[in-house]
Design a protein around this motif. Structure first.
Motif, short mmCIF file in Angstrom:
data_model
loop_
_atom_site.label_atom_id
_atom_site.label_comp_id
_atom_site.label_asym_id
_atom_site.label_seq_id
_atom_site.Cartn_x
_atom_site.Cartn_y
_atom_site.Cartn_z
N ASP A 35 4.59 -10.10 -3.53
CA ASP A 35 5.02 -10.52 -4.87
C ASP A 35 4.22 -11.71 -5.38
O ASP A 35 4.05 -11.87 -6.59
CB ASP A 35 6.52 -10.86 -4.88
N THR A 36 3.73 -12.54 -4.46
CA THR A 36 2.95 -13.71 -4.87
C THR A 36 1.50 -13.36 -5.19
O THR A 36 0.73 -14.23 -5.61
CB THR A 36 2.96 -14.79 -3.76
N ARG A 38 0.67 -10.32 -6.99
CA ARG A 38 0.58 -9.30 -8.05
C ARG A 38 -0.40 -9.73 -9.14
O ARG A 38 -1.23 -8.94 -9.59
CB ARG A 38 1.96 -9.06 -8.66
N THR A 52 1.90 -6.70 2.34
CA THR A 52 2.20 -7.61 3.45
C THR A 52 1.00 -7.58 4.40
O THR A 52 0.15 -6.68 4.34
CB THR A 52 3.45 -7.17 4.22
#
Length: 206
Positions: A35-36, A38, A52
Motif C-alpha cells: 500500500d505504501t 502504489r 510484499t
C-alpha cells in the motif's frame, strides 16, 4: 523477464524504472507493504506492480535485493531458492551493526544465507544518480560506463551481464563472490566513472 525488486530505495527505484523501460515485468516491494508503494508504482509506469517482499520474490524469475545489509535475515529466502538473485548490498558496520561474516565477503555470506539461490554481486559500486543518468544504449559496449559483477555461477553472471547491457552499461567480470570484496566501498573501482577496459585494469591490480 519477470523481475522482483526487494527494496524501494534509490537503487531499487532506479533499477525498477530502467528495467521496466527495457521491457521487463517488474514487481517492487519494501518492508512496509504494497500500500505504501502504489503511488511509486504508478509513477514508474510500464505496468510496475507493488508487492510484499515474499510476493515480489515469488513473482520474479530473477530477484534483485536492495535492502540494507543489516536486514539480510528478513529476506524471504524460501521464495528465492533456485533463482538468480542480484545482491546490491554493501556492509556498513556503523549502519548495520557488527555482523560476523566469518571471513567471507558480504556476498559470499549472503549466498550462504540464501541457500539454493544463484547470487550475483552487482550494482553495489555505482551511485544511484549515475545509474539513473549514465546508461546509454547507443554507445558501443567499450565506451559505456562499467559495472563490475561477481558470482560463483557463470550462467547467472551471463544473465545479469545481459540485463546490464540492456540498460546502457557494460558489465565487467570481477570473478567469484570472494572477489566481490574488490568492488566494495573504499576500493579503487567503487564509484569510479570508467569504461570496461579501465575497470578491468583496475580490478586486475587487486
Amino acid at each position: 523477464m519477470k523481475i522482483g525488486i526487494l527494496g524501494a530505495g534509490h537503487i531499487g527505484k532506479a533499477l525498477a524504472r530502467l528495467l521496466a523501460e527495457a521491457g521487463h515485468d517488474i514487481g517492487i516491494s519494501n518492508s512496509r507493504g504494497p500500500d505504501t508503494l502504489r503511488e511509486l508504482a504508478e509513477q514508474l509506469g510500464h505496468g510496475v506492480k507493488a508487492y510484499t517482499n515474499e510476493d515480489a520474490a515469488r513473482f520474479g524469475e530473477l530477484v534483485i535485493e536492495t535492502v540494507p545489509f543489516g536486514h539480510y535475515a528478513d529476506l524471504p529466502a524460501v521464495q528465492m531458492e533456485g533463482k538468480i538473485v542480484i545482491d546490491t548490498a554493501n556492509y556498513y558496520p556503523e549502519r548495520d551493526g557488527q555482523i560476523d561474516l566469518g571471513g567471507l565477503s558480504e556476498s559470499a555470506f549472503m549466498a550462504r544465507h540464501l541457500s539454493g539461490a544463484r547470487v550475483v554481486k552487482a550494482f553495489n559500486a555505482i551511485q544511484a544518480s549515475h545509474l539513473e543518468t549514465l546508461g546509454d544504449t547507443s554507445k558501443p559496449l567499450g565506451e559505456r560506463r562499467a559495472i563490475p559483477i561477481a558470482s560463483d555461477d557463470a550462467e547467472a553472471k551471463a544473465v545479469v551481464s545481459t540485463l546490464i547491457e540492456e540498460i546502457g552499461f557494460a558489465a565487467v567480470d570481477n570473478g567469484n563472490l570472494e572477489r566481490s570484496k574488490n568492488q566494495q566501498p573504499g576500493t579503487p573501482i567503487y564509484g569510479a566513472e570508467v569504461n570496461a577496459q579501465q575497470a578491468q585494469d583496475i580490478l586486475a591490480k587487486q
